[in-house]
Design a protein around this motif. Structure first.
Motif, PDB file in Angstrom:
ATOM      1  N   ASN A   1       0.831  -1.195   0.000  1.00 38.31           N
ATOM      2  CA  ASN A   1       0.000   0.000   0.000  1.00 38.31           C
ATOM      3  C   ASN A   1       0.870   1.251   0.000  1.00 38.31           C
ATOM      4  N   TRP A   2       0.291   2.364  -0.393  1.00 42.13           N
ATOM      5  CA  TRP A   2       1.055   3.608  -0.498  1.00 42.13           C
ATOM      6  C   TRP A   2       1.659   4.026   0.832  1.00 42.13           C
ATOM      7  N   ASN A   3       1.011   3.638   1.943  1.00 38.04           N
ATOM      8  CA  ASN A   3       1.479   4.052   3.275  1.00 38.04           C
ATOM      9  C   ASN A   3       2.178   2.918   4.018  1.00 38.04           C
ATOM     10  N   GLU A   4       2.681   1.945   3.270  1.00 36.31           N
ATOM     11  CA  GLU A   4       3.459   0.853   3.846  1.00 36.31           C
ATOM     12  C   GLU A   4       4.885   0.898   3.311  1.00 36.31           C
ATOM     13  N   PRO A   5       5.836   0.316   4.039  1.00 34.63           N
ATOM     14  CA  PRO A   5       7.219   0.253   3.534  1.00 34.63           C
ATOM     15  C   PRO A   5       7.268  -0.518   2.220  1.00 34.63           C
ATOM     16  N   SER A   6       8.145  -0.090   1.323  1.00 30.66           N
ATOM     17  CA  SER A   6       8.324  -0.807   0.060  1.00 30.66           C
ATOM     18  C   SER A   6       9.797  -0.782  -0.320  1.00 30.66           C
ATOM     19  N   SER A   7      10.228  -1.871  -0.891  1.00 29.50           N
ATOM     20  CA  SER A   7      11.604  -2.016  -1.361  1.00 29.50           C
ATOM     21  C   SER A   7      11.594  -3.125  -2.396  1.00 29.50           C
ATOM     22  N   ASP A   8      12.717  -3.331  -3.068  1.00 26.98           N
ATOM     23  CA  ASP A   8      12.797  -4.417  -4.040  1.00 26.98           C
ATOM     24  C   ASP A   8      12.514  -5.762  -3.382  1.00 26.98           C
ATOM     25  N   ASP A   9      13.059  -5.952  -2.193  1.00 24.75           N
ATOM     26  CA  ASP A   9      12.831  -7.215  -1.488  1.00 24.75           C
ATOM     27  C   ASP A   9      11.354  -7.421  -1.189  1.00 24.75           C
ATOM     28  N   ILE A  10      10.697  -6.367  -0.738  1.00 21.88           N
ATOM     29  CA  ILE A  10       9.274  -6.470  -0.401  1.00 21.88           C
ATOM     30  C   ILE A  10       8.458  -6.735  -1.661  1.00 21.88           C
ATOM     31  N   PHE A  11       8.745  -6.010  -2.747  1.00 26.40           N
ATOM     32  CA  PHE A  11       8.022  -6.233  -3.993  1.00 26.40           C
ATOM     33  C   PHE A  11       8.240  -7.656  -4.516  1.00 26.40           C
ATOM     34  N   ASP A  12       9.465  -8.159  -4.410  1.00 25.69           N
ATOM     35  CA  ASP A  12       9.750  -9.518  -4.881  1.00 25.69           C
ATOM     36  C   ASP A  12       8.977 -10.561  -4.079  1.00 25.69           C
ATOM     37  N   ALA A  13       8.952 -10.375  -2.763  1.00 25.20           N
ATOM     38  CA  ALA A  13       8.224 -11.315  -1.919  1.00 25.20           C
ATOM     39  C   ALA A  13       6.725 -11.259  -2.218  1.00 25.20           C
ATOM     40  N   LYS A  14       6.219 -10.049  -2.420  1.00 28.31           N
ATOM     41  CA  LYS A  14       4.800  -9.896  -2.740  1.00 28.31           C
ATOM     42  C   LYS A  14       4.492 -10.501  -4.114  1.00 28.31           C
ATOM     43  N   PHE A  15       5.419 -10.337  -5.058  1.00 24.95           N
ATOM     44  CA  PHE A  15       5.223 -10.920  -6.381  1.00 24.95           C
ATOM     45  C   PHE A  15       5.150 -12.443  -6.295  1.00 24.95           C
ATOM     46  N   ALA A  16       5.998 -13.036  -5.487  1.00 29.58           N
ATOM     47  CA  ALA A  16       5.966 -14.488  -5.310  1.00 29.58           C
ATOM     48  C   ALA A  16       4.610 -14.932  -4.778  1.00 29.58           C
ATOM     49  N   GLU A  17       4.091 -14.185  -3.826  1.00 29.01           N
ATOM     50  CA  GLU A  17       2.760 -14.487  -3.277  1.00 29.01           C
ATOM     51  C   GLU A  17       1.690 -14.356  -4.368  1.00 29.01           C
ATOM     52  N   ALA A  18       1.779 -13.294  -5.152  1.00 30.20           N
ATOM     53  CA  ALA A  18       0.801 -13.061  -6.209  1.00 30.20           C
ATOM     54  C   ALA A  18       0.841 -14.160  -7.267  1.00 30.20           C
ATOM     55  N   SER A  19       2.032 -14.557  -7.667  1.00 29.23           N
ATOM     56  CA  SER A  19       2.169 -15.594  -8.682  1.00 29.23           C
ATOM     57  C   SER A  19       1.568 -16.914  -8.198  1.00 29.23           C
TER      58      SER A  19
END
Length: 416
Positions: free
Chosen positions: A249-267
């Motif tokens: 979310n816009w008001n949550e921490p974000s980084s490459d690591d976080i996006f990668d982990a979230k992408f794995a969950e999404a996939s």
């Protein structure tokens, strides 16, 4: 556990996969690995690979026994990791897609690719750097190139017009999910069914799954509205909407690591939906086709008009009826289907109106208006038919205690 922070030039790309510790140890001492000096701030951080030739990625592959392979695959699909390249590198092909915010199409594209023979164990690199994408075995949803020969499957470039082009699905431009499905879908389906790719059922399922799942992912990613007029209600429970909400979310921490982990969950979530629908269509929907075909062929013996079809058991009939009706001659359109409520002896029976299309709520001919919302003895009196149980308020379905009762409902509805 939080990983040590790498420098900004090194933290943009991460492999998403599970890998063996033994191979990791071998690769840590490979001459192509960067070894930071003792005074480097990277000393305690992750080791990163320089440009590794693709021959190295494949050279140490060893076939695994079937059971071990399936277990490893299950682990991989359920725990895709964002660990650094040097610790997790495997000798398999590599899939590339873009970094940052993700969408349903590339999440599903990656999952589908990992079901194929060539990319079944592939690692995933997420980056927008052309130099880092160039050596990868296959790239989806980034790069500005659509070229199946070189395994490049992007759809964002100017002049892209590719559509599915089979079964009449030629109005929606493909997303990366549609591109991967168009080129690899039959292979995936055939492997899931354990049949040859040219099996007739593979073609049927390939078209059906595109219609029921992939086409909507393509349309949403390409900004195609579901209706040409104002929608009657909001729809936010579709797969694309669910995947969109997995991004930070816009008001949550974000980084490459976080996006990668979230992408794995999404996939993983897109894959569960894909396999769930494929399994339903192959094990429940497809076997019903023969039942529907047999019922259509003998419908004039039920009523001379040919407007009534009887199924001896409840089954998914709508899609098959609409695909088979044009090739089975009929004196008039099919208006009603009759079927038992259950397999139990003495089961009650249902009558259901045939809609104008499989997804429509508008019937070819609804049950008579005086019956609607009336039940039991009162309905029997209004309809002049013994044993009626109900008629839905919208007139799309009704019921009776016996087959003879619903057949009489159908005959009277035809005449009304």
């Amino acid at each position: 556990m939080t990983r040590p922070t790498a420098s900004s030039s090194q933290k943009s790309d991460h492999l998403i996969a599970t890998r063996s510790t033994q191979r990791s140890l071998r690769l840590q001492h490979h001459p192509l690995l960067r070894a930071p000096s003792s005074d480097s701030p990277q000393t305690k951080g992750p080791r990163m690979l320089r440009a590794v030739p693709q021959t190295l990625l494949r050279s140490s592959f060893r076939p695994r026994p079937a059971a071990a392979h399936l277990a490893a695959r299950h682990l991989q699909l359920n725990s895709m990791s964002t660990s650094p390249i040097a610790k997790k590198m495997k000798s398999t092909k590599v899939i590339g897609t873009h970094s940052g915010t993700f969408h349903c199409d590339e999440a599903l594209a990656v999952f589908m690719l990992r079901l194929t023979d060539d990319f079944k164990d592939a690692d995933v690199v997420r980056t927008r750097d052309p130099a880092k994408l160039a050596p990868l075995d296959i790239v989806v949803d980034v790069g500005g190139v659509y070229d199946p020969q070189s395994h490049r499957y992007d759809h964002h470039q100017r002049g892209f017009t590719e559509v599915f082009g089979h079964g009449g699905y030629d109005s929606i431009k493909l997303s990366s999910a549609g591109l991967v499905y168009k080129h690899f879908g039959k292979q995936i389906i055939a492997q899931r069914l354990g049949v040859a790719e040219d099996d007739a059922n593979v073609e049927l399922l390939w078209l059906q799954l595109y219609s029921e799942l992939i086409e909507s992912v393509d349309a949403i990613d390409n900004g195609v509205n579901i209706s040409s007029s104002k929608p009657a209600y909001a729809l936010r429970t579709d797969l694309s909407s669910r995947i969109k909400r997995i991004n930070p979310n816009w008001n949550e921490p974000s980084s490459d690591d976080i996006f990668d982990a979230k992408f794995a969950e999404a996939s993983k979530i897109t894959g569960e939906e894909f396999l769930s629908q494929l399994d339903y269509f192959s094990t429940a929907w497809l076997p019903a086709r023969d039942i529907v075909k047999a019922a259509l062929e003998k419908r004039t013996s039920i009523d001379p008009s040919g407007s009534v079809v009887v199924f001896e058991q409840s089954c998914p009939w709508k899609d098959h009826l609409f695909s088979l009706e044009p090739i089975v001659t009929s004196p008039s359109p099919i208006l009603y289907v009759l079927y038992p409520e259950s397999d139990a002896p003495g089961s009650k029976w249902r009558i259901q109106c045939v809609p104008e299309s499989p997804d429509s709520f508008v019937n070819r001919k609804s049950l008579p208006e005086p019956w609607r919302g009336v039940r039991d003895a009162e309905l029997s009196k209004v309809a002049g038919i013994e044993g009626c149980t109900f008629c839905h308020a919208s007139g799309f379905t009704g019921g009776a205690e016996t087959f003879e009762g619903v057949l009489q409902m159908a005959k009277k509805a035809i005449e009304a």
